[in-house]
Structures are given as C-alpha cells and as structure tokens.
Design a protein around this motif. Structure first.
Motif, short mmCIF file in Angstrom:
data_model
loop_
_atom_site.label_atom_id
_atom_site.label_comp_id
_atom_site.label_asym_id
_atom_site.label_seq_id
_atom_site.Cartn_x
_atom_site.Cartn_y
_atom_site.Cartn_z
N ALA A 99 -36.00 49.17 64.03
CA ALA A 99 -34.65 49.69 64.05
C ALA A 99 -34.64 51.15 64.49
N TYR A 100 -35.73 51.85 64.19
CA TYR A 100 -35.78 53.28 64.51
C TYR A 100 -37.22 53.76 64.41
N GLN A 101 -37.58 54.72 65.24
CA GLN A 101 -38.87 55.39 65.11
C GLN A 101 -38.68 56.87 65.38
N ASP A 102 -39.10 57.67 64.43
CA ASP A 102 -39.03 59.12 64.57
C ASP A 102 -40.26 59.58 65.34
N ASN B 206 -30.49 41.44 62.74
CA ASN B 206 -29.57 42.15 61.86
C ASN B 206 -29.02 43.37 62.59
N LYS B 207 -28.26 43.10 63.64
CA LYS B 207 -27.72 44.15 64.50
C LYS B 207 -26.79 45.09 63.74
N THR B 208 -26.06 44.57 62.79
CA THR B 208 -25.14 45.40 62.02
C THR B 208 -25.90 46.49 61.27
N LEU B 209 -27.00 46.10 60.60
CA LEU B 209 -27.79 47.08 59.87
C LEU B 209 -28.47 48.05 60.84
N GLN B 210 -28.99 47.53 61.95
CA GLN B 210 -29.65 48.39 62.93
C GLN B 210 -28.67 49.43 63.47
N ASP B 211 -27.47 49.02 63.79
CA ASP B 211 -26.45 49.96 64.28
C ASP B 211 -26.09 50.99 63.22
N ALA B 212 -25.99 50.54 61.96
CA ALA B 212 -25.65 51.46 60.87
C ALA B 212 -26.76 52.49 60.66
N ASN C 10 -28.96 53.55 62.94
CA ASN C 10 -28.96 54.46 64.08
C ASN C 10 -27.78 55.44 64.02
N LYS C 11 -26.62 54.97 63.56
CA LYS C 11 -25.46 55.85 63.42
C LYS C 11 -25.72 56.92 62.37
N ALA C 12 -26.27 56.51 61.23
CA ALA C 12 -26.55 57.47 60.15
C ALA C 12 -27.57 58.51 60.60
N ILE C 13 -28.60 58.08 61.30
CA ILE C 13 -29.63 59.01 61.78
C ILE C 13 -29.03 59.99 62.78
N LEU D 296 -27.02 62.56 60.88
CA LEU D 296 -27.89 63.51 60.19
C LEU D 296 -28.50 64.50 61.18
N LYS D 297 -28.91 64.02 62.34
CA LYS D 297 -29.45 64.92 63.38
C LYS D 297 -28.39 65.91 63.83
N ASP D 298 -27.19 65.39 64.11
CA ASP D 298 -26.10 66.25 64.60
C ASP D 298 -25.73 67.32 63.57
N GLU D 299 -25.84 66.99 62.29
CA GLU D 299 -25.52 67.95 61.22
C GLU D 299 -26.65 68.95 60.98
N GLY D 300 -27.80 68.73 61.60
CA GLY D 300 -28.94 69.62 61.39
C GLY D 300 -29.73 69.32 60.13
N PHE D 301 -29.46 68.17 59.51
CA PHE D 301 -30.12 67.81 58.26
C PHE D 301 -31.64 67.77 58.40
N PHE D 302 -32.14 67.14 59.45
CA PHE D 302 -33.58 67.01 59.62
C PHE D 302 -34.24 68.36 59.85
N ASP D 303 -33.64 69.18 60.71
CA ASP D 303 -34.21 70.49 60.98
C ASP D 303 -34.25 71.34 59.72
N LYS D 304 -33.16 71.36 58.98
CA LYS D 304 -33.08 72.16 57.77
C LYS D 304 -34.12 71.70 56.74
N ASN D 305 -34.24 70.40 56.55
CA ASN D 305 -35.15 69.89 55.54
C ASN D 305 -36.60 69.94 55.99
N TYR D 306 -36.83 69.82 57.28
CA TYR D 306 -38.19 69.98 57.78
C TYR D 306 -38.70 71.37 57.45
N GLU D 307 -37.87 72.36 57.74
CA GLU D 307 -38.26 73.74 57.47
C GLU D 307 -38.42 73.97 55.97
N LYS D 308 -37.50 73.43 55.18
CA LYS D 308 -37.55 73.62 53.72
C LYS D 308 -38.84 73.04 53.13
#
Length: 94
Positions: free
Chosen positions: A44-47, A62-68, A70-73, A76-88
C-alpha cells in the motif's frame, strides 16, 4: 486501533484472519511476504525517504484502505508532520 506483536509472522496471520487491516513493518520484510504471495498481498505504501525504510502491506483488492492510507500519508507530509518528527526523534537530517 493499533495492535503490536513481536513476530511479523503473527501480524500476517492476523491480516489473513481479518483481525487487522494492515501490517506495518520494514519494507524488506513486507516485500518478502508480498513476493511469496502476490495474489494475496499488495504494497500500500513504502517510505523511501530514510535509510531504514518501512512498508505497509494489506490484503490485495482492498483499494478503499489503500487509498485511505495514501491520503493520510499525503496529508501528514503536506502538514510537515514527518519532517518535524524526524528531527524531533532522530535529529536534523543532512
């Protein structure tokens, strides 16, 4: 709801039994399970942004879950969540 297990095989058994909706683990592990049973699982996703990569495996079709996921990720990327928490948690990247 997050369910933890010490053994990945238990996670994939739970996925097969419908006890969980997805498995989050190292990408090499998820790739192994998907490679052995491509008719059963799909990635569904690979970082790929960090040296230690992870992947999410779900039941194939399970396309519905896969889409959900990918949308959530994306959100989170757009909000900067990963960058902020990576640094933290891991320090400043190069």
């Amino acid at each position: 709801t997050v369910v933890g297990s010490e053994k990945v095989i238990t996670c994939f058994t739970q996925l097969d039994n419908g006890e969980v909706d997805c498995v989050l683990c190292d990408s090499i592990v998820s790739d192994g399970y998907i490679g052995k049973e491509p008719d059963k699982y799909v990635k569904a996703y690979q970082d790929e942004s960090a040296p230690e990569q992870f992947g999410v495996a779900i039941k194939k079709g399970n396309k519905t879950l896969q889409d959900a996921i990918n949308k959530a990720i994306k959100e989170l990327k757009d909000e900067g969540f990963f960058d902020k928490n990576y640094e933290k948690w891991l320090g400043k990247g190069e």
